[in-house]
Design a protein around this motif. Sequence first.
Motif, PDB file in Angstrom:
ATOM      1  N   VAL A 167       0.937   3.368   4.883  1.00  4.54           N
ATOM      2  CA  VAL A 167       1.493   3.813   6.366  1.00  4.54           C
ATOM      3  C   VAL A 167       1.913   5.300   5.971  1.00  4.54           C
ATOM      4  CG1 VAL A 167       3.223   3.673   7.744  1.00  4.54           C
ATOM      5  CG2 VAL A 167       1.972   1.448   6.766  1.00  4.54           C
ATOM      6  N   GLU A 168       1.782   6.166   6.895  1.00  9.41           N
ATOM      7  CA  GLU A 168       2.115   7.603   6.546  1.00  9.41           C
ATOM      8  C   GLU A 168       3.061   7.891   7.794  1.00  9.41           C
ATOM      9  OE1 GLU A 168      -0.850  10.190   4.685  1.00  9.41           O
ATOM     10  OE2 GLU A 168      -2.188   8.601   5.619  1.00  9.41           O
ATOM     11  N   VAL A 169       4.181   8.570   7.500  1.00 13.51           N
ATOM     12  CA  VAL A 169       5.046   9.014   8.805  1.00 13.51           C
ATOM     13  C   VAL A 169       5.106  10.411   8.686  1.00 13.51           C
ATOM     14  CG1 VAL A 169       7.459   8.855   9.676  1.00 13.51           C
ATOM     15  CG2 VAL A 169       6.361   6.573   8.673  1.00 13.51           C
ATOM     16  N   ALA A 170       4.845  11.077   9.869  1.00 10.64           N
ATOM     17  CA  ALA A 170       5.270  12.564   9.660  1.00 10.64           C
ATOM     18  C   ALA A 170       6.346  13.041  10.959  1.00 10.64           C
ATOM     19  CB  ALA A 170       3.951  13.351  10.277  1.00 10.64           C
ATOM     20  N   ILE A 171       7.412  13.495  10.494  1.00 13.23           N
ATOM     21  CA  ILE A 171       8.488  13.799  11.255  1.00 13.23           C
ATOM     22  C   ILE A 171       8.460  15.310  11.938  1.00 13.23           C
ATOM     23  CG2 ILE A 171      11.108  13.985  11.145  1.00 13.23           C
ATOM     24  CD1 ILE A 171      11.023  11.726   8.958  1.00 13.23           C
ATOM     25  N   GLY A 172       8.730  15.341  13.060  1.00 11.56           N
ATOM     26  CA  GLY A 172       8.331  16.759  13.785  1.00 11.56           C
ATOM     27  C   GLY A 172       9.993  17.380  13.842  1.00 11.56           C
TER      28      GLY A 172
ATOM     29  N   GLY B 284       0.858  -1.302   0.009  1.00 18.79           N
ATOM     30  CA  GLY B 284      -0.148  -0.070   0.024  1.00 18.79           C
ATOM     31  C   GLY B 284       0.809   1.309  -0.042  1.00 18.79           C
ATOM     32  N   GLY B 285       2.032   1.110   0.088  1.00 17.12           N
ATOM     33  CA  GLY B 285       2.867   2.587   0.096  1.00 17.12           C
ATOM     34  C   GLY B 285       3.312   3.023   1.702  1.00 17.12           C
ATOM     35  N   LEU B 286       4.577   3.791   1.625  1.00 21.99           N
ATOM     36  CA  LEU B 286       4.855   4.396   2.761  1.00 21.99           C
ATOM     37  C   LEU B 286       5.305   5.940   2.313  1.00 21.99           C
ATOM     38  CD1 LEU B 286       6.165   4.422   5.276  1.00 21.99           C
ATOM     39  CD2 LEU B 286       8.220   3.931   4.555  1.00 21.99           C
ATOM     40  N   VAL B 287       4.503   6.665   2.895  1.00 20.16           N
ATOM     41  CA  VAL B 287       4.586   8.142   2.825  1.00 20.16           C
ATOM     42  C   VAL B 287       5.398   8.729   3.977  1.00 20.16           C
ATOM     43  CG1 VAL B 287       3.360  10.318   2.058  1.00 20.16           C
ATOM     44  CG2 VAL B 287       2.859   8.089   1.377  1.00 20.16           C
TER      45      VAL B 287
END
Length: 202
Positions: A148-153, A6-9
């Motif tokens: 799956v989505e990843v947000a880096i702060g 499904g991909g990784l963003v």
Amino acid sequence: MFRITGGLVVRGKEQIPLDAPLIVVANHASLADGIVLVAAFPRRVASLSAAYLFERPIAGPLLRWFGAIPVEGGPGAAAGIRKALHLLETGGALMVFPEGGVGPGHRPFEPGWAYLALKAGATVLPVGIRGSGHLLPPGTMRPYRAKVEVAIGQPFTVARTARPRRAEMASLNTMMEKQLWYLCDSVSEHPDKGDQMVKVEK
């Protein structure tokens, strides 16, 4: 793997420090979260993981592959903490899941990551992960198709402290909880605009 599931963003990848002692603090909805961070980061990231996971047929080899540090319960935890501090003091990166286990929703954080950050004077990076609980739900080792989505702060550095105080750790922990859940909630506000396996947005 992520191309077929499904991909990784990944958003905010430019904010990852590449050479500082680093503690990556992330939420923990799935046993896949460690693999997600390894795939998302341009530098090697080890983890602190419960010792019993190393005995599992699939999880064990994966944990050893990306340099996980086993942590025993009770008095045996000290050995794992010493290894983690050595990793940080030699410039390494460590991922920590302060919720203490996998599951959906927001759960209180344990302050162990704050102790490590203060003791090592490390840079800390909050990271929100969304969708991993659908990819590999708790209680199963069968992956499903899910993006799956990843947000880096924003990273921040804490001053090195020989003897971290409970009040300092509690303050950092409260701040991290707020930052991390903000990141997790913000992920869904940015819909994917492409079909790349890994997409980075600044």
